[in-house]
Design an enzyme around this catalytic site. Structure first.
Site, PDB file in Angstrom:
ATOM      1  N   ARG A 119      38.892  66.534  -4.898  1.00 49.02           N
ATOM      2  CA  ARG A 119      39.546  67.114  -6.079  1.00 49.02           C
ATOM      3  C   ARG A 119      39.346  68.630  -6.154  1.00 49.02           C
ATOM      4  NH1 ARG A 119      40.859  62.644  -5.372  1.00 49.02           N
ATOM      5  NH2 ARG A 119      40.808  60.908  -6.829  1.00 49.02           N
ATOM      6  N   SER A 125      42.410  60.487 -14.884  1.00 46.50           N
ATOM      7  CA  SER A 125      40.945  60.463 -14.868  1.00 46.50           C
ATOM      8  C   SER A 125      40.436  61.731 -15.529  1.00 46.50           C
ATOM      9  CB  SER A 125      40.428  60.428 -13.434  1.00 46.50           C
ATOM     10  OG  SER A 125      41.018  59.375 -12.730  1.00 46.50           O
ATOM     11  N   GLU A 165      37.442  66.342 -14.298  1.00 45.28           N
ATOM     12  CA  GLU A 165      38.442  66.569 -13.255  1.00 45.28           C
ATOM     13  C   GLU A 165      39.586  67.380 -13.874  1.00 45.28           C
ATOM     14  OE1 GLU A 165      39.718  63.042 -11.076  1.00 45.28           O
ATOM     15  OE2 GLU A 165      41.761  63.842 -11.025  1.00 45.28           O
TER      16      GLU A 165
END
Ligand code: NAP
Length: 344
Positions: A165, A233, A329
């Site tokens: 990520r 998320s 995130e």
């Protein structure tokens, strides 16, 4: 004032000082002054308050197919020898629309990323991933333009420094780049990636079938931002040492953990949140999703500070229970630009 309601999938009512839609790279020739933010689909952002700057919205379109390549990576004039194809895509194209178009043309590789919201231009920044595929693995180059100097650059996959990520585009000094195009190198032969539960026990005859299954799995488990405001998320999965995993296993035999090549283990943030009794909770108009606790949802009319408060509450509960720090995130933006987790 520029209304950002339609440009953040949390569906928060927030405003920027001004906004510009960028439909072609030349639209960036008019220089930006003062603070700015680049948005794709707004599916991975949380505005914690109104933004006192300009929002640049990436709507650069176009999907260019070709050339085809042979297994050695050379352009192939013989169709039967071609194993891969290069595909150059405008940064404003929706990732899921790209995947659908590719599959129609017999091009594979991205099907595990089906139904991920957001644009192609935003995908490399987070190196979006799902069901064992990370987009960076399939990217050949990223073209970007510096919004201040107007300088155009092309970065190779290696130069993009893709990680979990993360990418160079999140690093300091690189945030003035507006991603105009992404070029993928994609296989023409279907090689299914089916390591994840829900995919393992199935036989897929083609990429379309695998895409259909991924869509069904996501629809079963995740809230559709069209109906329930959310940014996917909210937290990243934490990575811990083998010793830490052993300690956790002594207490929770069933703890999901995934060994990494560097000896560390990935834990499932959703599981930790669930075990910290934070799955399906509601605080005012904000909650965590009952079927996947990693997703924070706007239950209708939520205010930014309520989302922040719930995220802080969840992370504190996980810290109290497991002595582990969750890190978002989702990217966080305040009045003057991007904020770190500790700043909110
Ligand atoms: P899940 O299958 O319940 O698994 C929980 C977590 O364990 C996932 O986050 C995944 O990590 C990890 N995991 C599961 N099986 C694994 C395996 N075989 N090898 C390595 N790691 C494994 O997760 P889910 O909520 O249903 O999501 C399924 C996939 O969709 C995941 O890849 C997830 O990342 C992706 N997804 C992404 C977003 C987003 O906003 N970015 C939102 C929802 C779902 P990873 O997350 O590292 O894959």
């Amino acid at each position: 004032m520029f209304d950002l309601s339609a440009y953040n999938t949390f569906n928060l009512t927030v405003y920027a000082q001004s906004g510009r839609v960028i439909a072609v790279p030349e639209d960036l020739e008019q220089p930006v002054s003062g603070p700015f933010i680049i948005l794709g689909g707004g599916s991975d952002v949380l505005f914690t308050e109104d933004f006192a700057g300009t929002v640049l919205i990436n709507r650069i379109g176009g999907i260019e197919l070709g050339p085809k390549l042979d297994p050695e990576g050379h352009p192939s004039s013989d169709e039967s020898q071609a194993s891969h194809i290069m595909v150059r895509v405008g940064g404003g194209v929706l990732l899921d629309e790209l995947i659908a178009t590719l599959i129609e043309h017999g091009i594979c590789g991205l099907e595990n990323l089906s139904l991920i919201p957001g644009t192609v231009g935003a995908a490399p920044i987070q190196n979006v991933g799902a069901y064992g595929v990370e987009i960076g693995d399939l990217i050949a180059t990223v073209e970007a333009r510096d919004v201040f100097s107007g300088k155009q650059i092309t970065l190779t996959q290696e130069q993009c420094r893709f990680g979990y990520r993360s990418s160079i585009f999140k690093e300091q000094g690189w945030s003035t780049l507006f991603i105009t195009h992404v070029t993928f190198k994609l296989p023409l032969n279907f090689e299914p990636r089916v390591n994840y539960a829900g995919l393992q026990s199935c036989e897929f005859k083609n990429a379309a079938a695998l895409r259909e299954r991924v869509i069904a799995l996501r629809n079963e488990k995740l809230p559709n931002p069209k109906y329930v405001g959310n940014a996917g998320s909210f937290f990243k999965n934490p990575y811990v040492s083998a010793e830490r995993v052993a300690e956790l296993k002594a207490q929770y035999q069933e703890v999901p953990c995934y060994p990494q090549s560097n000896g560390s283990y990935k834990l499932a943030a959703g599981w930790l949140i669930d075990k910290a009794n934070c799955r399906g909770i509601k605080h005012g108009q904000v909650g965590t999703w009952g079927k996947q606790a990693l997703v924070i949802v706007n239950l209708g009319g939520a205010k930014p500070h309520e989302v922040v408060a719930l995220a802080k509450y969840v992370s504190a509960e996980v810290r109290n229970k497991f002595a582990l720090d969750l890190v978002p995130e989702v990217r966080l933006y305040g009045k003057h630009g991007e904020l770190s987790w500790d700043q909110i």
